[in-house]
Design an enzyme around this catalytic site. Sequence first.
Site, short mmCIF file in Angstrom:
data_model
loop_
_atom_site.label_atom_id
_atom_site.label_comp_id
_atom_site.label_asym_id
_atom_site.label_seq_id
_atom_site.Cartn_x
_atom_site.Cartn_y
_atom_site.Cartn_z
N SER A 129 1.63 5.62 0.63
CA SER A 129 0.34 5.90 1.25
C SER A 129 0.54 6.10 2.74
O SER A 129 1.41 5.45 3.34
CB SER A 129 -0.65 4.75 1.02
OG SER A 129 -1.84 4.94 1.75
N TYR A 142 -2.78 -3.94 1.54
CA TYR A 142 -2.45 -2.62 1.00
C TYR A 142 -1.42 -1.92 1.89
O TYR A 142 -0.42 -1.39 1.40
CB TYR A 142 -3.72 -1.78 0.88
CG TYR A 142 -3.50 -0.45 0.21
CD1 TYR A 142 -3.30 -0.37 -1.16
CD2 TYR A 142 -3.49 0.74 0.94
CE1 TYR A 142 -3.09 0.86 -1.80
CE2 TYR A 142 -3.30 1.97 0.33
CZ TYR A 142 -3.10 2.02 -1.04
OH TYR A 142 -2.89 3.23 -1.65
#
Length: 267
Positions: A129, A142
């Site tokens: 990501s 995350y």
Amino acid sequence: MSKVVLITGGSSGIGKSIGEFLHQKGYVVYGTSRNPEKVINSVFPLVALDVRNAESVKKAVNEIIEATGRLDVVINNAGVGITGPLEEIPMEEIKNNFETNFFGPIEVMKAALPKMREQKSGLIINITSIAGYMGLPYRSVYSASKGALELITEALRMEVKSFGINITNVAPGDFATNIAAGRYHAPVISGSAYEKVYGDTLSTMNEHVDAGSNPNEMAEAIYKIIQTKKPSVHYKVGVFMQKFSIVLKRILPDTVYEKMLMNHYKL
């Protein structure tokens, strides 16, 4: 001979889009799902796999190898989102996120590498990501799990290159998928020191996902990488500003970059 592709988390979102695109291009595609029997109308077969369970991973990978005799491409796509003030995220949720986003892909790679070494060829693509390149407020866990996957990919890539195996990272920005629905949200606690700012940030993050790019862009990017003889270490897929934010982090002083992020999230 058509290449055999394994995509973890292939029942929805980015994984499903990648699988459908590669299937149309003639690849032999296998997706995975924790509950494949609940998925209808998949154009490619789904095998049962829970990346948090090592035995489940080994069984699924072996099932595909036994059915096809080979394994050419592994796409570690399965992942979950998590949001919240770090102080208020339950420790079990933090551990679950790392089990899925970090330890899970490691288990999949460990299961796939022996066959790829035997073949003297293979490609592993880890979906990370853009958030993994920076610590984002209320997305700390995350960012950390995806950043860890980025770094371990860099190291493993060098360890297996002599076996004819390539490993690369693909970092997507915001895409219009159902990830927000499956994401763990630490609750907005009434009276918490973080109540208003976290609540506002959560709304902003959900808006970004809802307005995200078409997942087919990721599918096309993955297809190009598979066709590349010498894949790069890193790829970024997303709108210009999301990709440019990584460049800015590299060139701006830390405190200036931090201020830019805080302004973006209205902190």
